[in-house]
Design a protein around this motif. Structure first.
Motif, PDB file in Angstrom:
ATOM      1  N   LEU A  33      26.398  33.164  22.512  1.00 32.91           N
ATOM      2  CA  LEU A  33      25.946  32.273  21.452  1.00 32.91           C
ATOM      3  C   LEU A  33      27.016  31.248  21.107  1.00 32.91           C
ATOM      4  O   LEU A  33      26.724  30.061  20.925  1.00 32.91           O
ATOM      5  CB  LEU A  33      25.569  33.087  20.203  1.00 32.91           C
ATOM      6  N   MET A  34      28.267  31.669  21.039  1.00 37.30           N
ATOM      7  CA  MET A  34      29.351  30.731  20.735  1.00 37.30           C
ATOM      8  C   MET A  34      29.513  29.706  21.854  1.00 37.30           C
ATOM      9  O   MET A  34      29.785  28.526  21.604  1.00 37.30           O
ATOM     10  CB  MET A  34      30.659  31.494  20.520  1.00 37.30           C
ATOM     11  N   GLU A  35      29.350  30.148  23.088  1.00 44.03           N
ATOM     12  CA  GLU A  35      29.415  29.215  24.219  1.00 44.03           C
ATOM     13  C   GLU A  35      28.304  28.171  24.113  1.00 44.03           C
ATOM     14  O   GLU A  35      28.508  26.995  24.412  1.00 44.03           O
ATOM     15  CB  GLU A  35      29.307  29.979  25.537  1.00 44.03           C
ATOM     16  N   ALA A  36      27.127  28.607  23.687  1.00 49.71           N
ATOM     17  CA  ALA A  36      26.012  27.678  23.517  1.00 49.71           C
ATOM     18  C   ALA A  36      26.311  26.664  22.416  1.00 49.71           C
ATOM     19  O   ALA A  36      25.937  25.488  22.517  1.00 49.71           O
ATOM     20  CB  ALA A  36      24.731  28.448  23.183  1.00 49.71           C
ATOM     21  N   CYS A  37      27.008  27.109  21.378  1.00 53.51           N
ATOM     22  CA  CYS A  37      27.397  26.198  20.295  1.00 53.51           C
ATOM     23  C   CYS A  37      28.347  25.120  20.819  1.00 53.51           C
ATOM     24  O   CYS A  37      28.170  23.928  20.527  1.00 53.51           O
ATOM     25  CB  CYS A  37      28.080  26.965  19.169  1.00 53.51           C
ATOM     26  N   VAL A  38      29.349  25.534  21.583  1.00 54.66           N
ATOM     27  CA  VAL A  38      30.317  24.579  22.118  1.00 54.66           C
ATOM     28  C   VAL A  38      29.631  23.581  23.041  1.00 54.66           C
ATOM     29  O   VAL A  38      29.876  22.370  22.965  1.00 54.66           O
ATOM     30  CB  VAL A  38      31.452  25.320  22.861  1.00 54.66           C
ATOM     31  N   GLU A  39      28.767  24.095  23.900  1.00 58.56           N
ATOM     32  CA  GLU A  39      28.044  23.205  24.815  1.00 58.56           C
ATOM     33  C   GLU A  39      27.188  22.211  24.045  1.00 58.56           C
ATOM     34  O   GLU A  39      27.155  21.020  24.366  1.00 58.56           O
ATOM     35  CB  GLU A  39      27.169  24.025  25.761  1.00 58.56           C
ATOM     36  N   ARG A  40      26.489  22.697  23.014  1.00 60.61           N
ATOM     37  CA  ARG A  40      25.638  21.812  22.212  1.00 60.61           C
ATOM     38  C   ARG A  40      26.460  20.723  21.534  1.00 60.61           C
ATOM     39  O   ARG A  40      26.069  19.539  21.531  1.00 60.61           O
ATOM     40  CB  ARG A  40      24.911  22.635  21.144  1.00 60.61           C
ATOM     41  N   VAL A  41      27.585  21.084  20.964  1.00 57.69           N
ATOM     42  CA  VAL A  41      28.403  20.105  20.239  1.00 57.69           C
ATOM     43  C   VAL A  41      28.930  19.035  21.172  1.00 57.69           C
ATOM     44  O   VAL A  41      28.803  17.825  20.897  1.00 57.69           O
ATOM     45  CB  VAL A  41      29.566  20.801  19.504  1.00 57.69           C
ATOM     46  N   TYR A  42      29.517  19.432  22.298  1.00 58.83           N
ATOM     47  CA  TYR A  42      30.112  18.445  23.204  1.00 58.83           C
ATOM     48  C   TYR A  42      29.047  17.590  23.886  1.00 58.83           C
ATOM     49  O   TYR A  42      29.261  16.393  24.119  1.00 58.83           O
ATOM     50  CB  TYR A  42      31.003  19.135  24.232  1.00 58.83           C
ATOM     51  N   THR A  43      27.897  18.172  24.176  1.00 56.58           N
ATOM     52  CA  THR A  43      26.800  17.388  24.738  1.00 56.58           C
ATOM     53  C   THR A  43      26.326  16.350  23.735  1.00 56.58           C
ATOM     54  O   THR A  43      26.079  15.189  24.081  1.00 56.58           O
ATOM     55  CB  THR A  43      25.630  18.306  25.139  1.00 56.58           C
ATOM     56  N   GLY A  44      26.225  16.757  22.477  1.00 56.75           N
ATOM     57  CA  GLY A  44      25.794  15.829  21.435  1.00 56.75           C
ATOM     58  C   GLY A  44      26.772  14.685  21.249  1.00 56.75           C
ATOM     59  O   GLY A  44      26.368  13.523  21.089  1.00 56.75           O
ATOM     60  N   ILE A  45      28.064  14.986  21.263  1.00 59.60           N
ATOM     61  CA  ILE A  45      29.075  13.941  21.125  1.00 59.60           C
ATOM     62  C   ILE A  45      28.936  12.926  22.259  1.00 59.60           C
ATOM     63  O   ILE A  45      28.937  11.710  22.034  1.00 59.60           O
ATOM     64  CB  ILE A  45      30.489  14.547  21.111  1.00 59.60           C
ATOM     65  N   ALA A  46      28.826  13.421  23.486  1.00 59.62           N
ATOM     66  CA  ALA A  46      28.699  12.526  24.642  1.00 59.62           C
ATOM     67  C   ALA A  46      27.449  11.657  24.534  1.00 59.62           C
ATOM     68  O   ALA A  46      27.501  10.444  24.791  1.00 59.62           O
ATOM     69  CB  ALA A  46      28.669  13.342  25.932  1.00 59.62           C
ATOM     70  N   GLU A  47      26.334  12.251  24.135  1.00 62.30           N
ATOM     71  CA  GLU A  47      25.080  11.501  24.044  1.00 62.30           C
ATOM     72  C   GLU A  47      25.142  10.414  22.974  1.00 62.30           C
ATOM     73  O   GLU A  47      24.505   9.363  23.117  1.00 62.30           O
ATOM     74  CB  GLU A  47      23.929  12.458  23.743  1.00 62.30           C
ATOM     75  N   ARG A  48      25.922  10.642  21.936  1.00 60.47           N
ATOM     76  CA  ARG A  48      26.006   9.661  20.860  1.00 60.47           C
ATOM     77  C   ARG A  48      27.095   8.611  21.088  1.00 60.47           C
ATOM     78  O   ARG A  48      26.962   7.473  20.645  1.00 60.47           O
ATOM     79  CB  ARG A  48      26.241  10.378  19.525  1.00 60.47           C
ATOM     80  N   VAL A  49      28.172   9.006  21.760  1.00 58.43           N
ATOM     81  CA  VAL A  49      29.321   8.102  21.916  1.00 58.43           C
ATOM     82  C   VAL A  49      29.223   7.224  23.156  1.00 58.43           C
ATOM     83  O   VAL A  49      29.500   6.012  23.088  1.00 58.43           O
ATOM     84  CB  VAL A  49      30.637   8.910  21.943  1.00 58.43           C
ATOM     85  N   VAL A  50      28.843   7.794  24.282  1.00 58.71           N
ATOM     86  CA  VAL A  50      28.849   7.039  25.544  1.00 58.71           C
ATOM     87  C   VAL A  50      28.051   5.742  25.478  1.00 58.71           C
ATOM     88  O   VAL A  50      28.524   4.696  25.959  1.00 58.71           O
ATOM     89  CB  VAL A  50      28.357   7.936  26.703  1.00 58.71           C
ATOM     90  N   PRO A  51      26.850   5.716  24.878  1.00 58.53           N
ATOM     91  CA  PRO A  51      26.112   4.450  24.820  1.00 58.53           C
ATOM     92  C   PRO A  51      26.864   3.338  24.079  1.00 58.53           C
ATOM     93  O   PRO A  51      26.651   2.150  24.359  1.00 58.53           O
ATOM     94  CB  PRO A  51      24.821   4.826  24.078  1.00 58.53           C
TER      95      PRO A  51
END
Length: 207
Positions: free
Chosen positions: A66-84
């Motif tokens: 579950l904690m691994e899923a949290c980390v993956e979700r957070v970093y994926t979200g950052i990339a999706e919001r910042v890269v554009p």
């Protein structure tokens, strides 16, 4: 008839399961951010999510997954919001905007930053070693190196070791958020602007 019904049912089940997993991960992030890693038991996360502990156990094998899923979700979200926000910028502007955008994203998603900090600091594998180390930053380092290489190719930056700079900048971002986590009154965006100025000056070099 049976085949069609089974397919529809499977699709519905998959959608519902994905939504439930998102709900649990969101609750885990909020619980870790608010109570700390140690207090974020599966029972506490279940209370935050408004589900039974058994529901969490159905979707995740345990706290580590579950904690691994949290980390993956957070970093994926950052990339999706910042890269554009970096698209179409010159290399030096991209280097600056990356730091500012990451800081702004953290400011607007404070719980995620707090949760990731707690998880990365405390989550251990079954043999007692830390689950996350600098080895897990490889994708982050490579993204920074891409920007530095582009700046050199455009003639906007001096020659320098891109890996050394990437490690230094990522550590600076981590330290910035770590300081802000314990000093919430700290002006995060002013800090990020100063950091961006330092990095751009270092990349550009004298002249």
């Amino acid at each position: 008839m049976r085949s069609d019904s089974g397919t529809d049912g499977q699709k519905g089940s998959t959608f519902i399961e994905q939504a439930r997993r998102r709900q649990i991960v969101d609750a885990a992030v909020a619980t870790v951010a608010g109570q700390g890693f140690g207090a974020a038991s599966l029972a506490a996360i279940a209370r935050t999510a408004g589900v039974s502990k058994g529901v969490i156990s159905y979707h995740f094998s345990g706290k580590e997954e579950l904690m691994e899923a949290c980390v993956e979700r957070v970093y994926t979200g950052i990339a999706e919001r910042v890269v554009p926000k970096l698209e179409g910028l010159s290399a030096l502007d991209m280097i600056r905007e990356h730091i500012l955008s990451v800081a702004h994203d953290g400011m607007t998603h404070r719980d995620e930053i707090l949760a990731v900090g707690e998880i990365v600091t405390h989550l251990r594998t079954k043999d007692g070693s830390l689950r996350y180390t600098a080895r897990d930053n490889e994708a982050l380092y490579e993204g920074l190196e891409y920007m530095y290489a582009a700046a050199v190719e455009q003639g906007a930056a001096r020659e320098f070791d891109h890996r050394v700079m990437a490690v230094t900048v990522q550590a600076s971002l981590d330290a910035m958020f770590g300081y802000w986590a314990v000093h919430p009154e700290h002006d995060l965006m002013a800090h990020a602007a100063q950091l961006a100025d330092l990095v751009v000056a270092a990349v550009r070099g004298p002249g």
